[in-house]
Design a protein around this motif. Sequence first.
Motif, PDB file in Angstrom:
ATOM      1  N   SER A 460       0.832  -1.216   0.000  1.00 21.23           N
ATOM      2  CA  SER A 460       0.000   0.000   0.000  1.00 21.23           C
ATOM      3  C   SER A 460       0.859   1.257   0.000  1.00 21.23           C
ATOM      4  N   ASN A 461       1.959   1.220   0.741  1.00 21.63           N
ATOM      5  CA  ASN A 461       2.836   2.392   0.758  1.00 21.63           C
ATOM      6  C   ASN A 461       3.405   2.662  -0.626  1.00 21.63           C
ATOM      7  N   ALA A 462       3.789   1.585  -1.338  1.00 26.49           N
ATOM      8  CA  ALA A 462       4.332   1.757  -2.688  1.00 26.49           C
ATOM      9  C   ALA A 462       3.270   2.278  -3.651  1.00 26.49           C
ATOM     10  N   VAL A 463       2.094   1.690  -3.600  1.00 23.55           N
ATOM     11  CA  VAL A 463       1.042   2.059  -4.552  1.00 23.55           C
ATOM     12  C   VAL A 463       0.533   3.476  -4.305  1.00 23.55           C
ATOM     13  N   PHE A 464       0.270   3.807  -3.059  1.00 23.38           N
ATOM     14  CA  PHE A 464      -0.303   5.122  -2.778  1.00 23.38           C
ATOM     15  C   PHE A 464       0.756   6.220  -2.713  1.00 23.38           C
ATOM     16  N   GLY A 465       2.016   5.825  -2.851  1.00 24.87           N
ATOM     17  CA  GLY A 465       3.084   6.805  -2.959  1.00 24.87           C
ATOM     18  C   GLY A 465       3.414   7.178  -4.391  1.00 24.87           C
ATOM     19  N   LEU A 466       2.783   6.504  -5.371  1.00 25.61           N
ATOM     20  CA  LEU A 466       3.019   6.810  -6.776  1.00 25.61           C
ATOM     21  C   LEU A 466       2.339   8.114  -7.171  1.00 25.61           C
ATOM     22  N   THR A 467       2.955   8.824  -8.100  1.00 26.93           N
ATOM     23  CA  THR A 467       2.274   9.977  -8.692  1.00 26.93           C
ATOM     24  C   THR A 467       1.166   9.465  -9.605  1.00 26.93           C
ATOM     25  N   ASP A 468       0.274  10.337  -9.981  1.00 22.52           N
ATOM     26  CA  ASP A 468      -0.811   9.922 -10.872  1.00 22.52           C
ATOM     27  C   ASP A 468      -0.267   9.400 -12.199  1.00 22.52           C
ATOM     28  N   ALA A 469       0.791  10.043 -12.703  1.00 25.36           N
ATOM     29  CA  ALA A 469       1.368   9.597 -13.977  1.00 25.36           C
ATOM     30  C   ALA A 469       1.971   8.208 -13.840  1.00 25.36           C
ATOM     31  N   GLU A 470       2.659   7.952 -12.738  1.00 24.20           N
ATOM     32  CA  GLU A 470       3.244   6.630 -12.507  1.00 24.20           C
ATOM     33  C   GLU A 470       2.151   5.590 -12.311  1.00 24.20           C
ATOM     34  N   ALA A 471       1.136   5.952 -11.548  1.00 18.90           N
ATOM     35  CA  ALA A 471       0.063   5.006 -11.253  1.00 18.90           C
ATOM     36  C   ALA A 471      -0.700   4.605 -12.514  1.00 18.90           C
ATOM     37  N   ALA A 472      -0.781   5.503 -13.476  1.00 17.57           N
ATOM     38  CA  ALA A 472      -1.535   5.202 -14.694  1.00 17.57           C
ATOM     39  C   ALA A 472      -0.957   4.003 -15.438  1.00 17.57           C
ATOM     40  N   ARG A 473       0.343   3.751 -15.276  1.00 16.34           N
ATOM     41  CA  ARG A 473       0.966   2.611 -15.938  1.00 16.34           C
ATOM     42  C   ARG A 473       0.786   1.319 -15.158  1.00 16.34           C
ATOM     43  N   GLY A 474       0.269   1.433 -13.950  1.00 16.19           N
ATOM     44  CA  GLY A 474       0.052   0.246 -13.138  1.00 16.19           C
ATOM     45  C   GLY A 474       1.304  -0.199 -12.414  1.00 16.19           C
ATOM     46  N   VAL A 475       1.207  -1.349 -11.737  1.00 13.45           N
ATOM     47  CA  VAL A 475       2.325  -1.907 -10.989  1.00 13.45           C
ATOM     48  C   VAL A 475       2.497  -3.367 -11.378  1.00 13.45           C
ATOM     49  N   CYS A 476       3.668  -3.905 -11.108  1.00 14.33           N
ATOM     50  CA  CYS A 476       3.913  -5.315 -11.376  1.00 14.33           C
ATOM     51  C   CYS A 476       4.920  -5.842 -10.373  1.00 14.33           C
ATOM     52  N   GLY A 492      -6.029  -2.448  -6.591  1.00 17.20           N
ATOM     53  CA  GLY A 492      -7.475  -2.394  -6.747  1.00 17.20           C
ATOM     54  C   GLY A 492      -8.084  -1.220  -6.023  1.00 17.20           C
ATOM     55  N   ARG A 493      -7.563  -0.925  -4.825  1.00 12.27           N
ATOM     56  CA  ARG A 493      -8.066   0.226  -4.069  1.00 12.27           C
ATOM     57  C   ARG A 493      -7.811   1.530  -4.820  1.00 12.27           C
ATOM     58  N   ARG A 494      -6.690   1.584  -5.535  1.00 14.68           N
ATOM     59  CA  ARG A 494      -6.384   2.815  -6.270  1.00 14.68           C
ATOM     60  C   ARG A 494      -6.944   2.788  -7.683  1.00 14.68           C
ATOM     61  N   GLY A 495      -7.405   1.631  -8.130  1.00 14.89           N
ATOM     62  CA  GLY A 495      -7.997   1.531  -9.443  1.00 14.89           C
ATOM     63  C   GLY A 495      -6.993   1.488 -10.567  1.00 14.89           C
ATOM     64  N   ILE A 496      -5.874   0.807 -10.343  1.00 16.19           N
ATOM     65  CA  ILE A 496      -4.839   0.709 -11.370  1.00 16.19           C
ATOM     66  C   ILE A 496      -4.531  -0.765 -11.624  1.00 16.19           C
ATOM     67  N   PRO A 497      -3.975  -1.104 -12.777  1.00 16.31           N
ATOM     68  CA  PRO A 497      -3.690  -2.510 -13.077  1.00 16.31           C
ATOM     69  C   PRO A 497      -2.517  -3.056 -12.275  1.00 16.31           C
ATOM     70  N   CYS A 498      -2.550  -4.380 -12.060  1.00 17.77           N
ATOM     71  CA  CYS A 498      -1.487  -5.053 -11.316  1.00 17.77           C
ATOM     72  C   CYS A 498      -1.182  -6.385 -11.994  1.00 17.77           C
ATOM     73  N   ASN A 499       0.050  -6.564 -12.472  1.00 15.37           N
ATOM     74  CA  ASN A 499       0.498  -7.807 -13.078  1.00 15.37           C
ATOM     75  C   ASN A 499       1.448  -8.518 -12.126  1.00 15.37           C
ATOM     76  N   VAL A 500       1.231  -9.826 -11.942  1.00 14.12           N
ATOM     77  CA  VAL A 500       1.981 -10.593 -10.955  1.00 14.12           C
ATOM     78  C   VAL A 500       2.526 -11.864 -11.584  1.00 14.12           C
ATOM     79  N   VAL A 501       3.794 -12.155 -11.318  1.00 18.81           N
ATOM     80  CA  VAL A 501       4.397 -13.436 -11.690  1.00 18.81           C
ATOM     81  C   VAL A 501       4.435 -14.303 -10.435  1.00 18.81           C
ATOM     82  N   MET A 502       3.811 -15.489 -10.494  1.00 19.82           N
ATOM     83  CA  MET A 502       3.736 -16.392  -9.345  1.00 19.82           C
ATOM     84  C   MET A 502       4.230 -17.778  -9.748  1.00 19.82           C
ATOM     85  N   PRO A 503       4.904 -18.484  -8.835  1.00 18.60           N
ATOM     86  CA  PRO A 503       5.324 -19.860  -9.143  1.00 18.60           C
ATOM     87  C   PRO A 503       4.116 -20.786  -9.254  1.00 18.60           C
TER      88      PRO A 503
END
Length: 720
Positions: A460-476, A492-503
Amino acid sequence: MSFQNPVFIPGPTNIPERLRKACDMPTIDHRSPLFGQILHPAREGVRKVLKSESAEVFIFPSTGTGGWETALSNTLSPGDTVLAARNGMFSHRWIDMCQRHGLTVEIVETPWGQGLPAQRYAEILSADKQHRIKAVLATHNETATGVRSDIAAVRRALDDADHPALLFVDGVSSIASMDFRFDEWGIDCAVTGSQKGFMLPPGLAIVGFSDKAMKATQTAKLPRTFFDVQDMAKGYANNAYPYTPAVGLLNGLNEACRMLLDEGLENVFARHHRIATGVRAAVRAWGLELCAASPEVYSDTVSAIRTPRGGQRNRHRQPRRADLRRCLRHRAWRGCWQGVPHRPPRQPDRCDDPLRSRLRRDVHEGPRARHHARLRRRGGAGVLPRQPRSRPQGGRVMKDIALSIPTYDDMLAAHARIAPHIHRTPVLTSSFLNELTGAQLFFKCENFQKAGAFKVRGASNAVFGLTDAEAARGVCTHSSGNHALSLSYAAGRRGIPCNVVMPRSAPQAKKDAVRGYGGIITECEPSTSSREAVFAEVQAATGGDFVHPYNDPRVIAGQGTCSRELMEQTDGLDMVVAPIGGGGMISGTCLTLSTLAPECEVIAAEPEQADDAYRSFKAGHIIADDAPETVADGLKVPLKDLTWHFVSTHVSDILTASEDEIVEAMKLIWKRMKIVMEPSSAVPLATILKNRDRFAGKRVGLIITGGNVDLDRLPWAKGA
């Protein structure tokens, strides 16, 4: 303070992180109006710290010694007589400076350990009917002997004799730390430096002049160039200096004054007095003797301790016992006594925090160095070296590892940022487990956290610390589970995409949770190399901001909020035990406790079958296993450079537990505490049960890191 090498000497003092950042500023045009916005507030702040309405404050690029020379050369003439008592090393040096400047010094020899002889001053001043004495020198706080003198009594001696001499006061180790009253005490020249009460690096001489002293500058004949206050006053009128100023230090001074005044000067003085009282009590308990002759002259910023006759003075430089190290952490003053500073290295930083005020100690000093990995770091632990790198138009990338070390201030900012998005999880106890282990156990239940795990804090600290421009690209990111679902939750709380690599082997419950929060999963093989290779492809395709599961300062700062809450909820602990895999939680714990409660040991707990952190700790460098197998699936990843910094610097020990011991500890908590937890969270209790003597009689915090367990595949169930 950001991982500097802590020093425990009367001065210079350690630098709060807030002030280090204030000093570390870009170059500006020091002839522009912008410089005036730094200079004049700094001078006004100093004036308030001096408790003066009208003092002219001059700030020279120098030290306290330069401040002495400023006072003398701007107000006196060759052959003038000054009155001074020699009761310590610094009064002696001031006398020496006067003599070198061609002044006549009437010296009152005073036993070292006693304060200024105000009564003797009064007799000499009363007898001086011709007013030969032009100035009276007074050292408010004699650092070498730990003696504070009564400046008000010296002023009364002048007033009772109706003597016009100027009153010069050396306040280098008292101003901004002990009560100092420029106007009330009728001081004409007050001298201090940047490196003690103002908590800055050496480099500034700070001098306050009264109206009377300013008038004396018109007739003074001692030579002066660099320290000419008239030249300086002309420069100030034009928002400038007569030469190049130390702009960064001035900006730091401005911020230091804000910190002191925000806390309240009386609170600052009271805090130093409390610490000094504790130090003196410890000295008495050890059967040692202070140099200060009596309580009325005890300093509240430094104590000087007499070395027992016949003893080895240097052995006091390295305290051997843990209680001595915790209580004083001092180094020796050259001579016949040991100088002990009372000033905590981060003095008034973050004093709005009531718990911090109660538990304030030394900063970023880990409990005990037990292994070679820590001993090698005694030379200091600076910021990680920055590697040349390029950043694409997207967010952070895998190779972007040159990250700055997070600070306590970053953790506080993170806590404020994430508060609307997380739970303040409870702390539970169990009388049964207390009896079983012989310790008082306090379980910080992050299994009750949003998304079911502590990792939502860092995500949450990482996501909500992003600028709007950074957040628009989402996180991974890449993660075996908890970070993945936590980042998905925050995104999801911020309404931005999230891509995850999981084993592929990650628990199905965690995969389902990630998708439930809107995360997009790409699977990889259950190895570090496969995970990072697949992630590189995903990150390149999406351009999202890379939020590393643990080797990210934003994540570590967020995880540090957990131990802050734990300390607030338990009123202090002797130890905190947390699981270790990549080291995000343990690093956050170190970050917080090294400032908030440095006397509290941080111990990491790890599975024997994934013990790369344990082996790294012993070896003094990172040892990484590619694909360990353990029931504690959240602890399979290796340490990285940033988390290794915290582990090697602050962790007291790493303990391990077998697979059976982990499962039994997990079952015990399920059965006795009636709470759902995952195997990784059971490792701390497993290590305590395995090492009961180590924890007996202690107040121990355990962090239950998560509760995202696949109920169809419990480790004690058949076919799991």
